[in-house]
Design a protein around this motif. Sequence first.
Motif, PDB file in Angstrom:
ATOM      1  N   ARG A 182       1.115  -1.139  -0.123  1.00 63.43           N
ATOM      2  CA  ARG A 182      -0.264  -0.208  -0.277  1.00 63.43           C
ATOM      3  C   ARG A 182       0.688   1.194  -0.062  1.00 63.43           C
ATOM      4  NH1 ARG A 182      -3.042  -3.255  -1.054  1.00 63.43           N
ATOM      5  NH2 ARG A 182      -4.765  -3.908  -0.451  1.00 63.43           N
ATOM      6  N   TYR A 183       0.454   2.424  -0.527  1.00 62.14           N
ATOM      7  CA  TYR A 183       1.131   3.626  -0.583  1.00 62.14           C
ATOM      8  C   TYR A 183       0.877   4.237   0.936  1.00 62.14           C
ATOM      9  CZ  TYR A 183       3.895   7.400  -2.551  1.00 62.14           C
ATOM     10  OH  TYR A 183       5.046   8.307  -2.903  1.00 62.14           O
ATOM     11  N   LEU A 184       1.459   5.095   1.245  1.00 55.82           N
ATOM     12  CA  LEU A 184       0.974   5.249   3.061  1.00 55.82           C
ATOM     13  C   LEU A 184       1.540   7.479   2.457  1.00 55.82           C
ATOM     14  CD1 LEU A 184      -0.067   3.471   4.139  1.00 55.82           C
ATOM     15  CD2 LEU A 184       1.553   3.664   5.985  1.00 55.82           C
ATOM     16  N   MET A 185       0.596   8.339   3.121  1.00 57.95           N
ATOM     17  CA  MET A 185       1.068   9.571   2.663  1.00 57.95           C
ATOM     18  C   MET A 185       0.257  10.180   3.749  1.00 57.95           C
ATOM     19  SD  MET A 185      -0.503  10.410  -1.434  1.00 57.95           S
ATOM     20  CE  MET A 185      -1.230   8.995  -1.494  1.00 57.95           C
ATOM     21  N   MET A 186       1.068  11.160   4.562  1.00 59.26           N
ATOM     22  CA  MET A 186       0.484  11.193   5.788  1.00 59.26           C
ATOM     23  C   MET A 186       1.135  12.952   5.652  1.00 59.26           C
ATOM     24  SD  MET A 186       2.888   8.632   8.106  1.00 59.26           S
ATOM     25  CE  MET A 186       2.161   7.559   7.007  1.00 59.26           C
ATOM     26  N   ASN A 187       0.935  13.428   6.296  1.00 63.27           N
ATOM     27  CA  ASN A 187       1.678  15.299   6.877  1.00 63.27           C
ATOM     28  C   ASN A 187       2.256  15.216   8.271  1.00 63.27           C
ATOM     29  OD1 ASN A 187       0.706  16.382   4.660  1.00 63.27           O
ATOM     30  ND2 ASN A 187      -1.034  17.180   5.120  1.00 63.27           N
ATOM     31  N   VAL A 188       3.409  15.682   8.710  1.00 63.43           N
ATOM     32  CA  VAL A 188       4.285  15.012   9.531  1.00 63.43           C
ATOM     33  C   VAL A 188       4.457  16.929  10.543  1.00 63.43           C
ATOM     34  CG1 VAL A 188       5.795  14.032  10.791  1.00 63.43           C
ATOM     35  CG2 VAL A 188       4.579  13.021   9.352  1.00 63.43           C
TER      36      VAL A 188
ATOM     37  N   ALA B 215       5.645  16.308   4.095  1.00 63.77           N
ATOM     38  CA  ALA B 215       4.139  15.214   3.699  1.00 63.77           C
ATOM     39  C   ALA B 215       5.251  14.476   3.928  1.00 63.77           C
ATOM     40  CB  ALA B 215       3.479  15.371   2.641  1.00 63.77           C
ATOM     41  N   VAL B 216       4.867  12.946   3.866  1.00 63.78           N
ATOM     42  CA  VAL B 216       5.962  12.031   3.710  1.00 63.78           C
ATOM     43  C   VAL B 216       5.184  10.779   3.374  1.00 63.78           C
ATOM     44  CG1 VAL B 216       5.993  10.088   5.343  1.00 63.78           C
ATOM     45  CG2 VAL B 216       7.021  12.573   6.390  1.00 63.78           C
ATOM     46  N   HIS B 217       6.185  10.199   2.231  1.00 67.21           N
ATOM     47  CA  HIS B 217       4.756   9.526   1.841  1.00 67.21           C
ATOM     48  C   HIS B 217       5.804   7.855   1.533  1.00 67.21           C
ATOM     49  CE1 HIS B 217       2.474  12.260  -1.637  1.00 67.21           C
ATOM     50  NE2 HIS B 217       3.042  12.609  -0.260  1.00 67.21           N
TER      51      HIS B 217
ATOM     52  N   GLY C 173       2.628  11.206  15.600  1.00 66.58           N
ATOM     53  CA  GLY C 173       2.736  13.136  15.449  1.00 66.58           C
ATOM     54  C   GLY C 173       2.075  13.408  14.216  1.00 66.58           C
ATOM     55  N   ALA C 174       1.428  12.306  13.268  1.00 63.50           N
ATOM     56  CA  ALA C 174       1.235  12.724  12.145  1.00 63.50           C
ATOM     57  C   ALA C 174       0.207  12.080  11.757  1.00 63.50           C
ATOM     58  CB  ALA C 174       2.269  10.888  10.804  1.00 63.50           C
ATOM     59  N   ARG C 175      -0.534  13.236  10.502  1.00 66.02           N
ATOM     60  CA  ARG C 175      -1.993  13.415  10.423  1.00 66.02           C
ATOM     61  C   ARG C 175      -2.509  13.443   8.723  1.00 66.02           C
ATOM     62  NH1 ARG C 175      -1.587  12.566  15.219  1.00 66.02           N
ATOM     63  NH2 ARG C 175      -2.107  13.681  16.969  1.00 66.02           N
ATOM     64  N   ASP C 176      -3.518  13.478   8.800  1.00 66.52           N
ATOM     65  CA  ASP C 176      -4.146  13.457   7.316  1.00 66.52           C
ATOM     66  C   ASP C 176      -3.301  11.884   6.628  1.00 66.52           C
ATOM     67  OD1 ASP C 176      -5.645  15.698   8.150  1.00 66.52           O
ATOM     68  OD2 ASP C 176      -3.580  16.958   7.140  1.00 66.52           O
ATOM     69  N   ILE C 177      -3.580  10.882   7.954  1.00 68.14           N
ATOM     70  CA  ILE C 177      -3.053   9.617   6.294  1.00 68.14           C
ATOM     71  C   ILE C 177      -3.045   9.005   5.455  1.00 68.14           C
ATOM     72  CG2 ILE C 177      -2.291   7.521   6.869  1.00 68.14           C
ATOM     73  CD1 ILE C 177      -1.942   8.681  10.192  1.00 68.14           C
ATOM     74  N   LEU C 178      -3.652   8.930   4.564  1.00 69.12           N
ATOM     75  CA  LEU C 178      -3.558   8.457   3.762  1.00 69.12           C
ATOM     76  C   LEU C 178      -3.717   7.177   3.034  1.00 69.12           C
ATOM     77  CD1 LEU C 178      -4.819  11.180   0.559  1.00 69.12           C
ATOM     78  CD2 LEU C 178      -6.279  10.532   2.529  1.00 69.12           C
ATOM     79  N   VAL C 179      -4.609   5.490   2.666  1.00 70.00           N
ATOM     80  CA  VAL C 179      -3.797   4.672   2.493  1.00 70.00           C
ATOM     81  C   VAL C 179      -4.612   4.352   0.954  1.00 70.00           C
ATOM     82  CG1 VAL C 179      -3.869   2.088   2.855  1.00 70.00           C
ATOM     83  CG2 VAL C 179      -3.967   4.307   5.134  1.00 70.00           C
ATOM     84  N   THR C 180      -3.963   4.403  -0.038  1.00 70.45           N
ATOM     85  CA  THR C 180      -4.095   4.139  -1.393  1.00 70.45           C
ATOM     86  C   THR C 180      -3.823   2.371  -2.033  1.00 70.45           C
ATOM     87  OG1 THR C 180      -2.328   4.677  -3.080  1.00 70.45           O
ATOM     88  CG2 THR C 180      -4.399   6.113  -1.237  1.00 70.45           C
ATOM     89  N   PRO C 181      -3.756   2.065  -2.459  1.00 64.69           N
ATOM     90  CA  PRO C 181      -3.404   0.511  -3.555  1.00 64.69           C
ATOM     91  C   PRO C 181      -2.329   0.996  -4.736  1.00 64.69           C
ATOM     92  CG  PRO C 181      -6.009   1.569  -4.066  1.00 64.69           C
ATOM     93  CD  PRO C 181      -5.660   1.774  -3.342  1.00 64.69           C
ATOM     94  N   ILE C 182      -1.887   0.170  -4.593  1.00 66.67           N
ATOM     95  CA  ILE C 182      -0.673   0.451  -5.919  1.00 66.67           C
ATOM     96  C   ILE C 182      -0.589  -0.523  -6.958  1.00 66.67           C
ATOM     97  CG2 ILE C 182       1.963   0.632  -6.549  1.00 66.67           C
ATOM     98  CD1 ILE C 182       2.460   0.394  -3.081  1.00 66.67           C
ATOM     99  N   GLU C 183      -1.188  -0.001  -8.133  1.00 62.30           N
ATOM    100  CA  GLU C 183      -1.417  -0.412  -9.680  1.00 62.30           C
ATOM    101  C   GLU C 183       0.114  -1.857  -9.732  1.00 62.30           C
ATOM    102  OE1 GLU C 183      -2.872   0.585 -13.700  1.00 62.30           O
ATOM    103  OE2 GLU C 183      -4.239   0.912 -11.409  1.00 62.30           O
ATOM    104  N   ARG C 184       0.892  -0.282  -9.663  1.00 61.64           N
ATOM    105  CA  ARG C 184       2.221  -1.269 -10.627  1.00 61.64           C
ATOM    106  C   ARG C 184       3.429  -1.012  -9.826  1.00 61.64           C
ATOM    107  NH1 ARG C 184       1.989  -1.003 -16.317  1.00 61.64           N
ATOM    108  NH2 ARG C 184       0.350  -0.570 -16.822  1.00 61.64           N
ATOM    109  N   MET C 185       4.196  -1.135  -9.733  1.00 54.87           N
ATOM    110  CA  MET C 185       5.512  -0.819  -9.027  1.00 54.87           C
ATOM    111  C   MET C 185       7.162  -1.791 -10.150  1.00 54.87           C
ATOM    112  SD  MET C 185       5.356  -1.926  -4.942  1.00 54.87           S
ATOM    113  CE  MET C 185       7.749  -1.282  -4.736  1.00 54.87           C
ATOM    114  N   VAL C 186       7.376  -0.807 -10.620  1.00 50.82           N
ATOM    115  CA  VAL C 186       8.813  -1.438 -11.630  1.00 50.82           C
ATOM    116  C   VAL C 186       9.809  -0.963 -11.181  1.00 50.82           C
ATOM    117  CG1 VAL C 186       9.484  -0.918 -14.114  1.00 50.82           C
ATOM    118  CG2 VAL C 186       6.989  -0.627 -13.112  1.00 50.82           C
ATOM    119  N   ARG C 187      10.555  -2.098 -11.132  1.00 54.16           N
ATOM    120  CA  ARG C 187      11.781  -1.627 -10.445  1.00 54.16           C
ATOM    121  C   ARG C 187      12.864  -1.945 -11.804  1.00 54.16           C
ATOM    122  NH1 ARG C 187      11.586  -5.925  -5.674  1.00 54.16           N
ATOM    123  NH2 ARG C 187      10.111  -4.378  -3.917  1.00 54.16           N
TER     124      ARG C 187
END
Length: 282
Positions: A210-216, A247-249, A268-282
Amino acid sequence: MRVAVPNKGRLHDPTVELLQKAGLEVHNGSDRKLYAETTDPEIDVLYARAADIPEYVAEGAADVGITGLDQTREAEVDLFDHLDLRFGECRLVLAVPEEDGVSTVDELAGKRVATEFPNISRRFFDERGVDVELIGVTGATELTPHAGMADAIVDITSTGTTLEVNNLEVVAEVLDSSVRLFSRPEDEEDGKIRELVTALESVLHAENRRYLMMNVPEESLEDVKNAMPGLGGPTVMRVEGDDSMVAVHAVVEEGDVYETINAVREKGARDILVTPIERMVR
Ligand SMILES: Nc1ncnc2c1ncn2[C@@H]1O[C@H](COP(=O)(O)OP(=O)(O)OP(=O)(O)O)[C@@H](O)[C@H]1O
Ligand SMILES: O=P(O)(O)OC[C@H]1O[C@H](OP(=O)(O)OP(=O)(O)O)[C@H](O)[C@@H]1O
Ligand SMILES: [Mg+2]
């Protein structure tokens, strides 16, 4: 390039779905069609029976095949396995009627074994020096002991329900199987096949993440970073119009998401978003 895909059965839908997730939309894919075009003008799909796909690739009718490892082993053709697609997971097992009290492979010497996988079974018994009579069937293998056709079976199991319903118990494991992507050995380094493998791998890598985004708050950044699990350092960005926040991702394993959210929130992190990831190309 031609990719052989199961035309029906339990492997058809997940295979087409995986190709689509990898960006390879299959056009007009219906049961009755033999060929289908894809988003990539250089890639066509050939529909074939799961059991025939190894042969299609070995013979050059297709360049890449997608089917179960049980099928590629049974076909006894020389293929290069590029990728485990991690579905169609099942076990090929040797099983006997519960009431027979057979608990070892040796006890089956001189007995009859029914199977849809005679080649794999022959190798299995030969390696153990146990001589059995193999009886080839094309389905409903679990019924053969009760019909007096066989003393044991070699068949596929996943949940174990079919064995249980038929009062059969496992004596030995023959093969662990899952769906693979393969080509002829000489095409191991083929550029177009490598591209397809990379695209499919990117879906598999992303699947349980999952992709996590948050404000810290700036001053909590170190604490929040320390509360995040591995997978490399998070991305830290400026928040426009608010110098006190960043913002921390980060990409996080699905199983770690719950714990990570609680941990970073506490730091202390706030406004946390969790989103699915479609693809991860390495
Ligand atoms: N119960 C199961 N759980 C997980 N994977 C399975 C299971 N049964 C079969 N498979 C996998 O799916 C492959 C194809 O099985 P499936 O039953 O879809 O095809 P099939 O029996 O050849 O189809 P059909 O006879 O309808 O043409 C098997 O070779 C095996 O790799
Ligand atoms: O351990 P289980 O979850 O019960 O799965 C095992 C059963 O699944 C497969 O049959 P399938 O459903 O593909 O039917 P088929 O014999 O018509 O191919 C396999 O041949 C077993 O019979
Ligand atoms: Mg089946």
